[in-house]
Design an enzyme around this catalytic site. Structure first.
Site, PDB file in Angstrom:
ATOM      1  N   GLU A 242      -3.601   7.695  -4.145  1.00  0.00           N
ATOM      2  CA  GLU A 242      -4.085   7.203  -5.439  1.00  0.00           C
ATOM      3  C   GLU A 242      -5.422   7.853  -5.796  1.00  0.00           C
ATOM      4  O   GLU A 242      -6.247   8.042  -4.904  1.00  0.00           O
ATOM      5  CB  GLU A 242      -4.267   5.680  -5.371  1.00  0.00           C
ATOM      6  CG  GLU A 242      -2.949   4.970  -5.207  1.00  0.00           C
ATOM      7  CD  GLU A 242      -3.079   3.460  -5.079  1.00  0.00           C
ATOM      8  OE1 GLU A 242      -4.149   2.913  -5.413  1.00  0.00           O
ATOM      9  OE2 GLU A 242      -2.112   2.827  -4.633  1.00  0.00           O
TER      10      GLU A 242
ATOM     11  N   ARG B  40       0.866  -1.179   0.000  1.00  0.00           N
ATOM     12  CA  ARG B  40       0.000   0.000   0.000  1.00  0.00           C
ATOM     13  C   ARG B  40       0.900   1.226   0.000  1.00  0.00           C
ATOM     14  O   ARG B  40       1.950   1.249   0.659  1.00  0.00           O
ATOM     15  CB  ARG B  40      -0.898   0.031   1.237  1.00  0.00           C
ATOM     16  CG  ARG B  40      -2.076  -0.929   1.178  1.00  0.00           C
ATOM     17  CD  ARG B  40      -3.126  -0.497   0.141  1.00  0.00           C
ATOM     18  NE  ARG B  40      -4.293  -1.350   0.121  1.00  0.00           N
ATOM     19  CZ  ARG B  40      -4.449  -2.424  -0.666  1.00  0.00           C
ATOM     20  NH1 ARG B  40      -3.499  -2.784  -1.502  1.00  0.00           N
ATOM     21  NH2 ARG B  40      -5.570  -3.124  -0.626  1.00  0.00           N
TER      22      ARG B  40
ATOM     23  N   HIS C  10      -1.447   0.314  -9.835  1.00  0.00           N
ATOM     24  CA  HIS C  10      -2.053  -0.609  -8.860  1.00  0.00           C
ATOM     25  C   HIS C  10      -2.690  -1.822  -9.557  1.00  0.00           C
ATOM     26  O   HIS C  10      -3.909  -2.033  -9.475  1.00  0.00           O
ATOM     27  CB  HIS C  10      -3.082   0.128  -7.986  1.00  0.00           C
ATOM     28  CG  HIS C  10      -3.317  -0.552  -6.662  1.00  0.00           C
ATOM     29  ND1 HIS C  10      -3.688   0.112  -5.518  1.00  0.00           N
ATOM     30  CD2 HIS C  10      -3.236  -1.861  -6.309  1.00  0.00           C
ATOM     31  CE1 HIS C  10      -3.827  -0.751  -4.523  1.00  0.00           C
ATOM     32  NE2 HIS C  10      -3.564  -1.967  -4.989  1.00  0.00           N
TER      33      HIS C  10
HETATM   34  C1  GLV Z   1      -5.075  -5.136  -3.919  1.00  0.00           C
HETATM   35  O1  GLV Z   1      -4.331  -4.231  -3.718  1.00  0.00           O
HETATM   36  C2  GLV Z   1      -5.606  -5.963  -2.872  1.00  0.00           C
HETATM   37  O2  GLV Z   1      -5.442  -5.632  -1.694  1.00  0.00           O
HETATM   38  O3  GLV Z   1      -6.253  -6.978  -3.192  1.00  0.00           O
END
Ligand code: GLV
Length: 332
Positions: A269, A240, A287
């Site tokens: 983001e 993250r 992402h």
């Molecule tokens: C994607 O970032 C997830 O947490 O599945």
């Protein structure tokens, strides 16, 4: 005939999950290719029994209070920092995520970023595309070797372990840092050595982050952590964004404190600072770590199966707060 429970799905999700939901429930899908705003999400959840959402939707006490019919929130993601699970439990709202189905796919992408950053793949691609490549050059695009290098894995959970398994193919030396050692069997299988985070940062050629975002991991990689890293090292983040202090990372990449970075996630983001965008020594992805056809299908299916299990009386396949069931039965 009793009516089916109603479900709001906050985006078009893969058919594997959506068709399951449609078979069992009265389903409404957010039709746009953008997240609903807070106001739109609140409005769409009115009178709905369940919410199936993505990591772009913030589900907190305020939203749950404004949509009191919602009894279960199924996040189509493994990371759940977008959900206030404690607020869910207090309100008797059951929550779930999608662990276990995206580990390998995410590890693939972490490795893709590692390799792209080490060998300057994107920078070199740009040279070729701009038509400015004048021919083979012995000093061109020198990068860093991956084979036999030291990989530091921060967070040896399911995804961290999948990354460690890939490292074996490159004869890498694997270190890991975590809240506690993983145990002898795991260390032996992965040929990974437990070290304090500071040692991992000092010794690794590649540092790959696989921790969830929590209070304790916010800005885990800050200016002082980056200073500990080798000048030749690369930082890879598929966890993250806020785990890394992005401003400090920009400074470190600019000043040569570290050599490069591969990022799939960002602090705010989808906003990315112009300073980060301008740097040549960082690979930037939107992402997409779990974005394979098969894996996104499985994630949507897991979310749907959680909702189905809930309305069948539980237990859920992958609950985040099973204790919310008790709160529900106490209040209902
Ligand atoms: C994607 O970032 C997830 O947490 O599945």
């Amino acid at each position: 005939m009793t009516s089916k429970p109603s479900v709001f799905v906050s985006r078009v999700i893969p058919d594997a999950g959506l068709s399951l939901l449609r078979e069992n429930f009265d389903v409404t899908v957010w039709p746009h290719d953008r997240p609903p705003t807070r106001q739109e999400l609140t409005a769409c959840c009115q009178g709905k029994d369940a919410l199936v959402c993505l990591l772009t939707e913030k589900v907190d006490a305020e939203l749950l209070a404004a949509a009191p019919a919602v009894k279960i929130v199924a996040n189509v993601a493994v990371g759940f920092d977008n959900l206030d699970v404690a607020a869910g439990t207090r309100a008797g709202v059951v929550m779930s995520n999608t662990p276990g189905v995206l580990d390998e796919t995410t590890a693939d992408l972490a490795f893709a970023l590692l390799m792209a950053s080490a060998r300057r793949v994107v920078e070199a691609d740009r040279l070729v595309r701009t038509g400015t490549w004048a021919g083979w050059g012995i000093m061109q695009y020198l990068g860093h070797d991956i084979h036999h290098a030291t990989l530091g894995i921060v967070g040896l959970g399911r995804i961290g372990k999948a990354v460690a398994r890939r490292a074996a193919g490159f004869a890498m030396n694997v270190l890991y840092a975590d809240a506690a050692p993983a145990g002898e069997d795991v260390e032996k299988e992965l040929r990974a050595r437990f070290v304090p985070l500071k040692d991992l940062l000092r010794e690794s050629d590649f540092v790959s982050l696989h921790v969830p975002l929590m209070e304790q991991t916010h800005h885990l990689i800050d200016a002082s952590a980056l200073k500990l890293m080798k000048k030749s090292a690369h930082l890879i983040n598929t966890s993250r964004g806020p785990v890394v202090d992005e401003k400090a990372l920009v400074d470190a990449l600019n000043s040569g404190t570290i050599a490069g970075a591969g990022l799939d996630v960002y602090e705010n983001e989808p906003m990315i600072s112009s300073e980060l965008l301008a740097l040549p020594n960082v690979v930037l992805l939107p992402h997409i770590a779990s974005a394979s056809h098969a894996t996104r299908g499985k994630m949507s299916e897991v979310a749907a199966r959680n909702v189905i299990a809930f309305f069948n009386g539980g237990p859920l396949p992958t609950p985040l707060n099973p204790e919310a069931f008790k709160v529900r039965s106490a209040v209902s």
